[in-house]
Design a protein around this motif. Structure first.
Motif, short mmCIF file in Angstrom:
data_model
loop_
_atom_site.label_atom_id
_atom_site.label_comp_id
_atom_site.label_asym_id
_atom_site.label_seq_id
_atom_site.Cartn_x
_atom_site.Cartn_y
_atom_site.Cartn_z
N GLY A 59 11.49 -19.11 -8.09
CA GLY A 59 12.67 -19.94 -8.15
C GLY A 59 13.13 -20.49 -6.81
O GLY A 59 13.12 -19.80 -5.79
N LEU A 60 13.56 -21.74 -6.82
CA LEU A 60 14.02 -22.41 -5.61
C LEU A 60 15.19 -21.68 -4.97
O LEU A 60 15.22 -21.47 -3.75
N PHE A 61 16.17 -21.27 -5.77
CA PHE A 61 17.36 -20.59 -5.24
C PHE A 61 17.09 -19.14 -4.87
O PHE A 61 17.93 -18.49 -4.27
N MET A 62 15.91 -18.64 -5.23
CA MET A 62 15.53 -17.26 -4.92
C MET A 62 14.52 -17.21 -3.78
O MET A 62 13.86 -16.20 -3.56
N GLY A 63 14.40 -18.31 -3.04
CA GLY A 63 13.52 -18.34 -1.88
C GLY A 63 12.08 -18.65 -2.18
O GLY A 63 11.21 -18.43 -1.33
N GLY A 64 11.79 -19.19 -3.35
CA GLY A 64 10.40 -19.43 -3.74
C GLY A 64 9.90 -20.83 -3.51
O GLY A 64 8.77 -21.15 -3.89
N GLY A 65 10.70 -21.71 -2.92
CA GLY A 65 10.27 -23.07 -2.68
C GLY A 65 10.43 -23.96 -3.91
O GLY A 65 10.94 -23.53 -4.94
#
Length: 501
Positions: free
Chosen positions: A410-416
């Motif tokens: 996930g983007l908001f979880m630091g995954g890009g």
């Protein structure tokens, strides 16, 4: 399942030179060891198959929920018609998914677009699939067809239901499920040799595969048919055509809620899988977490809808709350296994806002969907796909989708942003595919005059004109006994005695 080997020759050496008949003793021990490991393997298969079968039964029970929800959401004069279409969605879908659908979806080996094996369940069971897996996937296929039937309720010819349901469950839906769920699918997270953007699409239980497909099919059907007579006045102002039973709506909603515990947690297909052997935390924990995220998304969506509609309309409306609840479930379905419980609450809140907004837009453009199915399953399903790309947790993604460590999350979880890119592509290709197939089918049915019933039949109600009578029989039994009922005036203390005819 890979079992540990028992090397009898090496075991015999451990007995030493003083052991009597060391080789025979080693063979005996290894035989016992093999028997125990085989029994454990059999138990594992049995537990996982039982889990999947029970999940399939729960998902199938959602058909009863759909039937009650649909019946309560339409007017009484069409309730028999809509319940019959729900029955035939299951029956027709069963045959066509058996003959073609399962093969198109999961027939392997295949190309990235469509499966090519297992027609009519030939060569099933095999090392990858058992009969329980077919039953589970069939329950999903008919759920997609049930979504569509709600959008075109109260004005559609019966033959059109049979045609679109067969086509949707036998071809349109299976192709989409192949893309995102089959190990060979071009966007599947299980296709480790060719992962889209290095991650594949994470649509765990089908916000896109089931809900967006069903919602888009219903959207095209309702658009091509046009609104029901009386839904909008001559100035274009929307008029309420309320369903006849809030009781059935609530009953259907609770049945769907219950069935969703097979829909989402059951999508693991296995429960007896350890992430780290001997640890209390394993796939059984992930199954429980998935049930929790599903619950919280639905609850938060229901409450958001309750207060949102109260502000907009000034009423506490139970049917709106039921639709909001289901919108939360449709949204969390994609990411239920890979997000934290707190994120599921955000998912539900936004899903409610999406549903209310889609309904407002539908009124503006004079779009009529008696069950709000296109808005609920299509709009909230699309939001669920985006939500997963924003909030999927890396640890959970690696556990649920093993084989490639540290894949984008996930983007908001630091995954890009690569997972988000893959999910935007998923929305676009589903919208395009369903529009090209189901939109074309509904247009052809419309041109052949096989889609919409006549205005006279619509005004009278399809139960009377197409099914031989109303679902509810109202008959004054008193006339059979020669009794005349007398009206009681508001100020009367007691009724006058009845008069014999």
């Amino acid at each position: 399942m890979t079992l540990p080997e028992c090397p009898a020759a090496q075991l015999a050496q451990l007995f030493g030179s003083n052991a009597t008949n060391a080789a025979a003793a080693a063979d005996f021990i290894c035989d016992r060891f093999t028997a125990v490991t085989n029994k454990l393997s059999d138990t594992t298969f049995a537990v996982d198959s039982t889990f999947l079968l029970n999940s399939a039964y729960l998902v199938f029970a959602m058909q009863l929920g759909f039937a009650m929800l649909c019946a309560g959401s339409v007017r009484a004069k069409n309730s028999m018609n809509i319940m019959l279409t729900n029955v035939l969605d299951a029956a027709t879908g069963g045959l066509f998914y058996y003959l073609f659908g399962f093969a198109f979806a999961f027939g392997a080996p295949s190309n990235g677009f469509i499966g090519r094996h297992f027609f009519g369940l030939k060569d099933i069971p095999d090392t990858n699939f058992d009969y329980s897996y077919f039953l589970y996937q069939w329950a999903f296929a008919i759920a997609a067809a049930g979504i569509t039937s709600g959008s075109i309720a109260e004005r559609t010819q019966f033959v059109a239901y049979l045609i679109y349901s067969s086509f949707l469950t036998g071809f349109v839906y299976p192709v989409v499920s192949h893309w995102f769920w089959s190990a060979d699918g071009w966007a599947s997270p299980s296709n480790l040799d060719n992962l889209l953007f290095g991650t594949g699409v994470i649509d765990f239980a089908g916000s896109g595969v089931v809900h967006l497909v069903g919602g888009m099919a219903g959207l095209w059907g309702a658009l091509i048919e046009g609104p029901r007579i009386g839904r909008f006045d001559h100035t274009g102002r929307p008029l309420a055509l309320r369903g006849h039973s809030a009781t059935l709506v609530v009953l259907g909603t609770f049945l769907l809620w219950f069935g969703w515990y097979g829909f989402n947690p059951g999508s693991f297909t296995k429960i007896l899988s350890a992430y780290e052997s001997g640890n209390y935390y394993g796939q059984w924990s992930a199954v429980g977490r998935t049930a929790v995220t599903t619950t919280l998304a639905g609850c938060s969506a229901a409450l958001t809808t309750l207060f949102g509609k109260r502000i907009l309309s000034g009423h506490w409306n139970v049917t709106d709350v039921c639709n909001g609840l289901l919108g939360g479930f449709a949204a969390i379905t994609a990411g239920c296994s890979v997000v934290e419980p707190w994120a599921a609450i955000i998912c539900g809140v936004v899903a409610a806002v999406v549903l209310i907004s889609c309904n407002k837009l539908a009124e503006k453009v004079k779009f009529d969907d008696p069950l709000e199915a296109a808005q609920l399953h299509g709009g909230c399903g699309a939001w669920g796909i985006i939500f997963t790309a924003l909030f999927a947790k890396g640890e959970y993604v690696d556990q649920v989708y093993p084989g490639k460590a540290s894949r984008p999350h996930g983007l908001f979880m630091g995954g890009g942003g690569r997972l988000l890119g893959a999910h935007v592509i998923q929305i676009l290709v589903i919208v395009g595919w369903v529009s090209a197939t189901m939109g074309t089918l509904f247009f052809i049915l419309h041109k052949l005059k096989l889609l919409r019933i006549s205005a006279e039949d619509e005004l009278a109600g399809m139960d009377l004109t197409r099914h031989g009578g109303f679902a509810y029989a109202y008959e004054d039994e008193s006339h059979k006994h020669g009794i005349q009922l007398k009206k009681i005036e508001p100020n009367a203390t007691s009724p006058s005695p009845p008069t014999e005819l």
